[in-house]
Design a protein around this motif. Structure first.
Motif, PDB file in Angstrom:
ATOM      1  N   PHE A 176      19.360 -25.256   3.468  1.00  0.00           N
ATOM      2  CA  PHE A 176      19.188 -26.665   4.697  1.00  0.00           C
ATOM      3  C   PHE A 176      19.067 -27.950   4.627  1.00  0.00           C
ATOM      4  N   PHE A 177      17.644 -27.847   3.760  1.00  0.00           N
ATOM      5  CA  PHE A 177      17.085 -29.312   3.913  1.00  0.00           C
ATOM      6  C   PHE A 177      18.355 -29.907   2.516  1.00  0.00           C
ATOM      7  N   GLU A 178      18.310 -29.682   1.390  1.00  0.00           N
ATOM      8  CA  GLU A 178      19.926 -29.753   0.476  1.00  0.00           C
ATOM      9  C   GLU A 178      21.150 -30.596   1.789  1.00  0.00           C
ATOM     10  N   ASN A 179      21.172 -29.664   1.998  1.00  0.00           N
ATOM     11  CA  ASN A 179      22.087 -30.713   3.146  1.00  0.00           C
ATOM     12  C   ASN A 179      22.197 -31.409   3.927  1.00  0.00           C
ATOM     13  N   ASN A 180      20.891 -31.541   4.246  1.00  0.00           N
ATOM     14  CA  ASN A 180      20.042 -32.889   5.706  1.00  0.00           C
ATOM     15  C   ASN A 180      20.362 -33.662   4.616  1.00  0.00           C
ATOM     16  N   ILE A 181      19.519 -33.658   3.322  1.00  0.00           N
ATOM     17  CA  ILE A 181      19.792 -34.457   2.429  1.00  0.00           C
ATOM     18  C   ILE A 181      21.146 -35.241   1.672  1.00  0.00           C
TER      19      ILE A 181
ATOM     20  N   SER B 255      22.970 -35.145   4.141  1.00  0.00           N
ATOM     21  CA  SER B 255      24.129 -36.527   5.405  1.00  0.00           C
ATOM     22  C   SER B 255      22.819 -37.136   5.640  1.00  0.00           C
ATOM     23  N   TYR B 256      21.805 -37.762   4.999  1.00  0.00           N
ATOM     24  CA  TYR B 256      20.934 -38.253   5.634  1.00  0.00           C
ATOM     25  C   TYR B 256      21.062 -40.400   5.449  1.00  0.00           C
ATOM     26  N   ARG B 257      22.485 -40.426   5.264  1.00  0.00           N
ATOM     27  CA  ARG B 257      22.845 -41.813   6.058  1.00  0.00           C
ATOM     28  C   ARG B 257      23.922 -41.340   7.072  1.00  0.00           C
ATOM     29  N   ASP B 258      24.094 -40.426   7.577  1.00  0.00           N
ATOM     30  CA  ASP B 258      25.600 -40.135   8.345  1.00  0.00           C
ATOM     31  C   ASP B 258      24.289 -40.680   9.944  1.00  0.00           C
ATOM     32  N   ASP B 259      23.323 -40.009  10.141  1.00  0.00           N
ATOM     33  CA  ASP B 259      22.728 -39.890  11.555  1.00  0.00           C
ATOM     34  C   ASP B 259      21.313 -40.492  11.090  1.00  0.00           C
ATOM     35  N   ILE B 260      21.241 -41.535  11.719  1.00  0.00           N
ATOM     36  CA  ILE B 260      19.750 -42.444  11.919  1.00  0.00           C
ATOM     37  C   ILE B 260      18.759 -41.412  12.384  1.00  0.00           C
TER      38      ILE B 260
ATOM     39  N   TRP C 155      17.494 -35.920  -4.384  1.00  0.00           N
ATOM     40  CA  TRP C 155      18.083 -36.787  -4.084  1.00  0.00           C
ATOM     41  C   TRP C 155      20.177 -37.598  -4.669  1.00  0.00           C
ATOM     42  N   ASP C 156      19.872 -36.223  -5.405  1.00  0.00           N
ATOM     43  CA  ASP C 156      21.232 -36.754  -6.372  1.00  0.00           C
ATOM     44  C   ASP C 156      22.315 -36.009  -5.624  1.00  0.00           C
ATOM     45  N   PHE C 157      21.625 -34.864  -4.226  1.00  0.00           N
ATOM     46  CA  PHE C 157      22.804 -34.579  -3.560  1.00  0.00           C
ATOM     47  C   PHE C 157      23.452 -35.337  -2.759  1.00  0.00           C
TER      48      PHE C 157
ATOM     49  N   ILE D 232      24.960 -38.687  -1.694  1.00  0.00           N
ATOM     50  CA  ILE D 232      25.975 -39.916  -2.444  1.00  0.00           C
ATOM     51  C   ILE D 232      25.165 -41.287  -2.888  1.00  0.00           C
ATOM     52  N   TYR D 233      24.589 -41.877  -1.937  1.00  0.00           N
ATOM     53  CA  TYR D 233      23.834 -43.666  -2.372  1.00  0.00           C
ATOM     54  C   TYR D 233      23.116 -43.791  -3.421  1.00  0.00           C
ATOM     55  N   PHE D 234      22.145 -42.055  -3.430  1.00  0.00           N
ATOM     56  CA  PHE D 234      20.612 -42.196  -4.747  1.00  0.00           C
ATOM     57  C   PHE D 234      20.928 -41.102  -5.536  1.00  0.00           C
ATOM     58  N   ASN D 235      22.267 -40.964  -5.625  1.00  0.00           N
ATOM     59  CA  ASN D 235      23.163 -40.593  -6.888  1.00  0.00           C
ATOM     60  C   ASN D 235      22.996 -40.426  -7.813  1.00  0.00           C
ATOM     61  N   CYS D 236      22.886 -40.598  -9.046  1.00  0.00           N
ATOM     62  CA  CYS D 236      22.356 -40.826 -10.198  1.00  0.00           C
ATOM     63  C   CYS D 236      24.203 -41.002 -11.602  1.00  0.00           C
ATOM     64  N   SER D 237      24.757 -40.481 -10.998  1.00  0.00           N
ATOM     65  CA  SER D 237      26.119 -40.836 -11.305  1.00  0.00           C
ATOM     66  C   SER D 237      26.943 -41.929 -11.818  1.00  0.00           C
TER      67      SER D 237
END
Length: 270
Positions: A126-131, A133-138, A162-164, A166-171
């Motif tokens: 649950f927490f990873e799914n919300n990570i 969408s972190y930037r998707d909803d204020i 926070w690699d989950f 897309i904004y914080f991913n290290c790829s």
């Protein structure tokens, strides 16, 4: 104590208006939750485009507020009208719903205790799914930031979660300035700074992990919450008992009033 006088039985005004007062509080609280939720959705433009709700992969906190508001509004309305109009159907609905909620709370508590590993895995998922969408909803963003700041934690199990996102991913494909970083809520606050540095987490995960300890929280939020529960077990138990007693009191009032009304109807039948 005052009574309505019938030929063979009486309905107590005490129980009737006590149940009404009990429910009017929940009804007004439900109205407040619904108003706050709808206002939040209108600010985010969800009311004009409901697909934004289904498009969010994480939890929209407003949905939780609205669900709580609908439940409280419905039960409060049924209890108030049922008590004033002496309507057995509404009173039985109110009573049955409260009993169901109490049983559901007990079942969740028992299952959470018996299947702790399964619950931990679901919370992690649950927490990873919300990570993600972190930037998707204020509102979701503010909720996660508050959770991390209050509990001095970062990610579900650590900052690398926070690699989950897309904004914080290290790829190497990521073009975001926040690449290989963490949100500012993961940063250890500097008492000398009066203005929050929202860029404090930039590039932090490009450094060696030995350097993280001085700049960000390295403990995962799941571990932080697990450690928090034993320290506050008496508070949690007290809140649970208080809520249960309040619900049982509502059931008692409703059942007593139903018995009075049924006795009146039975008396009038002869």
């Amino acid at each position: 104590m005052h009574y309505y006088r019938y030929s063979n039985a009486e309905v107590s005004c005490w129980y009737k208006y006590l149940l009404f007062s009990y429910n009017i509080v929940f009804w007004l609280a439900g109205v407040a939750f619904l108003a706050a939720g709808l206002w939040a959705w209108s600010e985010k433009g969800v009311l004009s485009d409901l697909t934004k709700v289904t498009g969010l992969h994480g939890l929209d906190p407003v949905v939780l507020v609205l669900v709580v508001g609908i439940v409280m509004f419905t039960l409060g309305f049924a209890g108030c009208v049922g008590a004033l109009r002496e309507n057995i159907c509404l009173l039985k609905f109110f009573c049955g719903a409260i009993v169901f909620i109490v049983l559901l709370e007990l079942a969740v508590a028992v299952l959470a205790f018996l299947f702790q590993d399964w619950v931990r895995d679901k919370v992690k998922e649950f927490f990873e799914n919300n990570i993600k969408s972190y930037r998707d909803d204020i509102d979701l963003q503010n909720l996660i930031d508050s959770l991390q700041k209050i509990n001095h934690c970062c990610g579900a199990q650590g900052p690398d979660d926070w690699d989950f996102n897309i904004y914080f991913n290290c790829s190497s494909e990521s073009k975001s300035r926040e690449k290989c970083g963490v949100p500012f809520s993961c940063c250890i606050p500097d008492p000398a700074q009066k203005v929050v540095n929202t860029q404090c987490g930039y590039d932090i995960r490009k450094k060696s992990k030995s350097q993280w300890d001085d700049q960000i929280f390295v403990k995962g939020c799941i571990l932080a919450l697990e450690a928090l529960l034993p320290r506050n077990i008496y508070i949690v138990a007290g809140v649970f008992i208080a809520i249960s007693l309040l619900q049982i009191f509502g059931i008692f009032l409703a059942r007593t009033l139903i018995s009075d009304i049924e006795a009146v109807k039975a008396g009038n039948a002869f």
